[in-house]
Design an enzyme around this catalytic site. Structure first.
Site, PDB file in Angstrom:
ATOM      1  N   CYS A   1     -62.965  52.396  -8.492  1.00 38.28           N
ATOM      2  CA  CYS A   1     -63.762  51.852  -7.394  1.00 38.28           C
ATOM      3  C   CYS A   1     -64.057  50.367  -7.585  1.00 38.28           C
ATOM      4  O   CYS A   1     -64.164  49.896  -8.715  1.00 38.28           O
ATOM      5  CB  CYS A   1     -65.097  52.570  -7.300  1.00 38.28           C
ATOM      6  SG  CYS A   1     -64.959  54.336  -7.201  1.00 38.28           S
TER       7      CYS A   1
ATOM      8  N   ARG B   1     -57.346  47.562  -8.007  1.00 37.02           N
ATOM      9  CA  ARG B   1     -57.975  48.554  -8.869  1.00 37.02           C
ATOM     10  C   ARG B   1     -57.630  49.984  -8.431  1.00 37.02           C
ATOM     11  O   ARG B   1     -57.809  50.918  -9.184  1.00 37.02           O
ATOM     12  CB  ARG B   1     -59.503  48.377  -8.846  1.00 37.02           C
ATOM     13  CG  ARG B   1     -59.943  47.073  -9.432  1.00 37.02           C
ATOM     14  CD  ARG B   1     -61.406  46.833  -9.193  1.00 37.02           C
ATOM     15  NE  ARG B   1     -62.266  47.747  -9.908  1.00 37.02           N
ATOM     16  CZ  ARG B   1     -62.613  47.613 -11.183  1.00 37.02           C
ATOM     17  NH1 ARG B   1     -62.157  46.600 -11.878  1.00 37.02           N
ATOM     18  NH2 ARG B   1     -63.406  48.483 -11.761  1.00 37.02           N
TER      19      ARG B   1
ATOM     20  N   TRP C   1     -62.305  55.184  -5.187  1.00 31.24           N
ATOM     21  CA  TRP C   1     -61.226  55.998  -5.755  1.00 31.24           C
ATOM     22  C   TRP C   1     -61.847  57.363  -5.980  1.00 31.24           C
ATOM     23  O   TRP C   1     -62.719  57.521  -6.839  1.00 31.24           O
ATOM     24  CB  TRP C   1     -60.747  55.361  -7.059  1.00 31.24           C
ATOM     25  CG  TRP C   1     -59.503  55.949  -7.630  1.00 31.24           C
ATOM     26  CD1 TRP C   1     -58.217  55.667  -7.257  1.00 31.24           C
ATOM     27  CD2 TRP C   1     -59.416  56.895  -8.710  1.00 31.24           C
ATOM     28  NE1 TRP C   1     -57.338  56.390  -8.032  1.00 31.24           N
ATOM     29  CE2 TRP C   1     -58.049  57.154  -8.921  1.00 31.24           C
ATOM     30  CE3 TRP C   1     -60.346  57.560  -9.495  1.00 31.24           C
ATOM     31  CZ2 TRP C   1     -57.588  58.027  -9.896  1.00 31.24           C
ATOM     32  CZ3 TRP C   1     -59.892  58.439 -10.470  1.00 31.24           C
ATOM     33  CH2 TRP C   1     -58.528  58.657 -10.666  1.00 31.24           C
TER      34      TRP C   1
ATOM     35  N   ASN D   1     -69.867  52.809  -8.817  1.00 34.02           N
ATOM     36  CA  ASN D   1     -68.623  53.070  -9.547  1.00 34.02           C
ATOM     37  C   ASN D   1     -69.018  53.855 -10.788  1.00 34.02           C
ATOM     38  O   ASN D   1     -69.989  53.500 -11.445  1.00 34.02           O
ATOM     39  CB  ASN D   1     -67.984  51.718  -9.919  1.00 34.02           C
ATOM     40  CG  ASN D   1     -66.683  51.882 -10.684  1.00 34.02           C
ATOM     41  OD1 ASN D   1     -66.172  52.986 -10.794  1.00 34.02           O
ATOM     42  ND2 ASN D   1     -66.162  50.776 -11.179  1.00 34.02           N
ATOM     43  N   GLY D   2     -68.276  54.931 -11.105  1.00 37.13           N
ATOM     44  CA  GLY D   2     -68.593  55.737 -12.279  1.00 37.13           C
ATOM     45  C   GLY D   2     -68.756  57.193 -11.880  1.00 37.13           C
ATOM     46  O   GLY D   2     -68.367  57.585 -10.775  1.00 37.13           O
TER      47      GLY D   2
ATOM     48  N   GLU E   1     -41.595  52.972 -21.722  1.00 43.41           N
ATOM     49  CA  GLU E   1     -42.225  52.054 -20.767  1.00 43.41           C
ATOM     50  C   GLU E   1     -41.415  51.987 -19.465  1.00 43.41           C
ATOM     51  O   GLU E   1     -41.981  51.983 -18.371  1.00 43.41           O
ATOM     52  CB  GLU E   1     -42.368  50.664 -21.422  1.00 43.41           C
ATOM     53  CG  GLU E   1     -42.855  49.544 -20.528  1.00 43.41           C
ATOM     54  CD  GLU E   1     -44.226  49.791 -19.891  1.00 43.41           C
ATOM     55  OE1 GLU E   1     -44.904  50.768 -20.233  1.00 43.41           O
ATOM     56  OE2 GLU E   1     -44.597  48.990 -19.012  1.00 43.41           O
TER      57      GLU E   1
ATOM     58  N   LYS F   1     -42.891  52.939 -15.815  1.00 45.90           N
ATOM     59  CA  LYS F   1     -42.868  51.985 -14.689  1.00 45.90           C
ATOM     60  C   LYS F   1     -42.202  52.629 -13.488  1.00 45.90           C
ATOM     61  O   LYS F   1     -42.682  52.534 -12.368  1.00 45.90           O
ATOM     62  CB  LYS F   1     -42.059  50.742 -15.047  1.00 45.90           C
ATOM     63  CG  LYS F   1     -42.607  49.539 -15.705  1.00 45.90           C
ATOM     64  CD  LYS F   1     -43.833  48.875 -15.267  1.00 45.90           C
ATOM     65  CE  LYS F   1     -45.086  49.628 -15.574  1.00 45.90           C
ATOM     66  NZ  LYS F   1     -45.872  49.155 -16.684  1.00 45.90           N
TER      67      LYS F   1
ATOM     68  N   GLU G   1     -44.348  55.449 -11.881  1.00 43.03           N
ATOM     69  CA  GLU G   1     -45.586  55.065 -11.197  1.00 43.03           C
ATOM     70  C   GLU G   1     -45.342  54.318  -9.888  1.00 43.03           C
ATOM     71  O   GLU G   1     -46.096  54.486  -8.959  1.00 43.03           O
ATOM     72  CB  GLU G   1     -46.584  54.346 -12.113  1.00 43.03           C
ATOM     73  CG  GLU G   1     -46.136  53.086 -12.743  1.00 43.03           C
ATOM     74  CD  GLU G   1     -47.173  52.487 -13.705  1.00 43.03           C
ATOM     75  OE1 GLU G   1     -48.357  52.795 -13.617  1.00 43.03           O
ATOM     76  OE2 GLU G   1     -46.757  51.675 -14.545  1.00 43.03           O
TER      77      GLU G   1
ATOM     78  N   HIS H   1     -31.821  67.688 -28.903  1.00 43.21           N
ATOM     79  CA  HIS H   1     -32.791  68.740 -29.238  1.00 43.21           C
ATOM     80  C   HIS H   1     -33.428  69.338 -27.980  1.00 43.21           C
ATOM     81  O   HIS H   1     -34.491  69.947 -28.047  1.00 43.21           O
ATOM     82  CB  HIS H   1     -33.864  68.179 -30.181  1.00 43.21           C
ATOM     83  CG  HIS H   1     -33.267  67.676 -31.459  1.00 43.21           C
ATOM     84  ND1 HIS H   1     -32.764  68.514 -32.421  1.00 43.21           N
ATOM     85  CD2 HIS H   1     -33.032  66.410 -31.894  1.00 43.21           C
ATOM     86  CE1 HIS H   1     -32.263  67.790 -33.414  1.00 43.21           C
ATOM     87  NE2 HIS H   1     -32.406  66.512 -33.113  1.00 43.21           N
TER      88      HIS H   1
ATOM     89  N   LYS I   1     -56.034  50.414 -11.391  1.00 41.65           N
ATOM     90  CA  LYS I   1     -55.698  49.377 -12.368  1.00 41.65           C
ATOM     91  C   LYS I   1     -56.586  49.471 -13.597  1.00 41.65           C
ATOM     92  O   LYS I   1     -56.154  49.255 -14.712  1.00 41.65           O
ATOM     93  CB  LYS I   1     -55.871  48.005 -11.696  1.00 41.65           C
ATOM     94  CG  LYS I   1     -55.526  46.831 -12.583  1.00 41.65           C
ATOM     95  CD  LYS I   1     -54.041  46.705 -12.759  1.00 41.65           C
ATOM     96  CE  LYS I   1     -53.639  45.575 -13.659  1.00 41.65           C
ATOM     97  NZ  LYS I   1     -52.254  45.709 -14.106  1.00 41.65           N
TER      98      LYS I   1
END
Ligand code: F6R
Length: 613
Positions: A2, A27, A75, A101-102, A486, A490, A493, A509, A608
């Protein structure tokens, strides 16, 4: 997560708040809202989805002669991302509003208690209890009511509160969620979840600490302890970033701009820390002597997501050159396992934002257990930098694209510098080796700068035959293994393609069962110490008709016997390959995602700055 923006001052509040929210979009959020005071009445607009939806509702309000207000991007955690659940939330009278926020962990019992007292709830959120709780304690002193209300609250919060009956004042409070104040001589007072929202107006900021409250008016601010009510003296910090740094500067996306900013971010991170003649590294922020380092038995590297991948690379470097055993942990696992940590352990947290809840909890725990804590961080003044014993800043500048790019390569550079520093202090490398490694890291930004456009061009053509694939594998060995992870992160996402990264040697394996002619596999095969082994793994993939894309060393003609889809990279020092080979992995993800029409800067469901557990 948020985003909060609050403003009181001579400017018209609606454009200030909308601009601030726009700068916090990175964010991640799924609904938005705004409230302002006009003619002693609160005017509130909220909308599902992107800010543009909110903006269409408030066209006329832009010109409203209002000078105090709050805005929020939400969010969703408790309750779907609907208009009813969007912030600001009001008390029963409608005269008091809260943005938050939280997570209020005991919201359920609070809600039941408040309902029993006659409060009427209109949303499913945890935040709404705050509005009613403050109302419950409100006589005529808003700061006092906020202080009383939060005594009942368990969990994390950054709060902005506005009460129509106290029309000149905003109240801000913080516990385990970031909140920064912007102050100025003549354009008013601000609060925001992050610095980019403040940059168009002021570079003077004050970071609220946990359990602090601020009372803002257009020309004053007072900060007190939420627990004792005593005034806290705070330092106003000057932020060197400017508003233009958080703009796209002609690039189609922030992510692409930030990929192209990597040479500069690397140079800035190295600047003043390495002697080009001797390779000698100085990091005054941590200042350990060889003797201090002798007392360190082990290093724990703690991080999440992309920053965790940087930690995986650093393990190879630190163990190879500084000869200190390194354990790498995902922060959300680290904080809940039985840690064997004492004062002989150094914990290094790696975090772009410096606000990631799990990483923060991890370093708090490590500190309690006696470990010295260093953080590698990109955001000046963020919570992690304030709690660590020392901070090594990456100087990547603001990173707005949700998918981390330049912050990652800057983290790698900072970790390589720390490796050199430890090795030099412990004398585990020779003076010649210092010169060689110093040269290698100093040269890498120019190499990347020279190659970026060519790599992007080549990749944009290459992806035509597989951009619509459903699955993707990335493989690499040694230093290339974390870069394979990585690359896969990327891609998943920003393009929503299912992608996995594997150590090449691990394929047989299990994952090799996935390989057929429809499975694209990007293999990182630089000519390094494990090159022959990597090539054997690639041959195994070829034998099963996998669609190979190879990223290898210029001049390695053998690769042409394996596939036509090759991106050649210039030969650099072997230890620099993780930094260099990150570039094609990022660009491949970017090109595929844009080809698929995805929102690369704000991918769905992602935030973010992950400030909740
Ligand atoms: C991926 C990404 C995330 C972050 C992770 C940790 O592109 O950005 O995986 O790396 O959320 O964030 P920080 O580094 O801010 O602690």
């Amino acid at each position: 997560m948020c985003g909060i923006v609050g403003y009181c001052g001579p400017k018209r509040v609606v454009p200030v708040i909308l601009e601030g929210l726009r700068r916090l979009e990175y964010r991640g959020y799924d609904s938005a809202g705004i409230v302002y005071l006009e003619d002693d009445k609160l005017v509130k607009f909220r909308a599902e989805g992107k800010l543009a939806n909110l903006e269409t509702r408030i066209d006329d309000a832009i010109v409203a002669p209002a000078h105090i207000g709050l805005g929020h991007t939400r969010w969703a955690t408790h309750g779907a991302p609907t208009e009813e659940n969007a912030h600001p939330h009001s008390d029963c009278t409608g005269d008091l509003v809260v943005v938050h926020n939280g997570i209020i962990e005991n919201y359920h019992s609070l809600r039941e208690e408040l309902k029993a007292k006659g409060h009427v709830f209109t949303s499913e959120t945890d935040t709404e209890v705050l509005a009613h709780l403050i109302e419950e304690h409100l006589e005529n002193d808003l700061p006092k009511a906020v202080r009383e209300a939060v005594k009942h609250v368990e969990g994390s919060f950054a709060l902005g509160v506005l009460w129509a009956k106290n029309p000149d004042t905003l109240v801000a409070a913080r516990n385990q969620s970031p909140l920064v104040l912007g102050v100025s001589d003549d354009i008013g007072s601000f609060m925001a979840s992050d610095i980019p929202a403040l940059l168009p107006y002021t570079n003077q900021v004050i970071f609220l600490e946990d359990r602090e409250m601020a009372v803002l008016t257009a020309d004053s601010y007072t900060i007190t302890s939420l627990d004792t009510g005593e005034v806290v003296d705070k330092v106003v910090q000057f932020i060197e970033w400017n508003a233009a740094m958080a703009e796209k500067a002609g690039y189609k996306h922030f992510m692409l701009k930030e990929i192209y900013e990597q040479p500069q971010a690397i140079t800035n991170t190295l600047s003043g820390r390495i002697n080009p003649e001797t390779g000698e590294v100085t990091i005054p922020e941590i200042n350990f002597t060889g003797k201090d380092l002798e007392s360190i038995d082990r290093i724990f590297l703690v991080a999440c997501g992309t920053s965790w991948h940087a930690a995986l690379v650093a393990k190879y470097w630190i163990e190879k050159y500084a000869r200190i055993p390194v354990e790498v942990d995902i922060a959300s696992e680290f904080r809940y396992r039985n840690l064997l940590i004492d004062e002989r352990v150094m914990t290094i947290s790696i975090s772009q934002s410096g606000e990631t809840a799990d990483t923060l909890a991890g370093i708090r725990l490590a500190k309690q257990l006696g470990s010295k804590v260093i953080t590698i961080c990109n955001v000046v003044g963020s919570t992690m930098t304030r709690e660590a014993d020392g901070t090594v800043y990456t100087h990547a500048g603001p990173e707005i694209g949700v998918a981390s790019t330049k912050a990652f390569t800057a983290q790698l550079v900072a970790l390589f510098l720390m490796t050199l520093y430890f090795a030099q202090q412990k004398k585990t490398i020779t003076a010649e080796k210092s010169i060689e490694l110093g040269r290698a890291i100093l040269d890498i930004s120019t190499t990347i700068d020279n190659e970026l456009p060519r790599i992007q061009n080549q990749i944009s053509t290459l992806i035509e035959s597989f951009y619509d694939s459903k699955d993707f594998l990335f493989v690499g060995r040694g230093l290339s293994y974390p870069i394979a992870l990585e690359g896969a992160l990327k891609l998943k996402e920003i393009s929503y393609i299912h992608a996995e990264g594997y150590a090449s040697g691990e394929l047989k394996h299990g994952p090799i069962a996935l390989i057929d002619k429809d499975m694209p596999i990007l293999a990182l095969v630089p000519q390094d110490a494990v090159y022959q082994k990597s090539i054997s793994n690639v041959e195994e993939i070829k034998a099963r008709q996998g669609r190979l894309i190879l990223i290898g060393t210029a001049g390695d003609d053998h690769l042409q016997n394996i596939t036509d889809d090759i991106v050649y990279m210039p030969k650099v020092h072997e230890d620099m390959n993780p930094i260099l080979y990150t570039i094609p992995a990022q660009l491949l993800s970017y090109e595929i995602a844009t080809r698929r029409g995805c929102d690369v800067d704000q991918p769905r469901n992602l935030a973010k700055s992950v400030t909740v557990e």
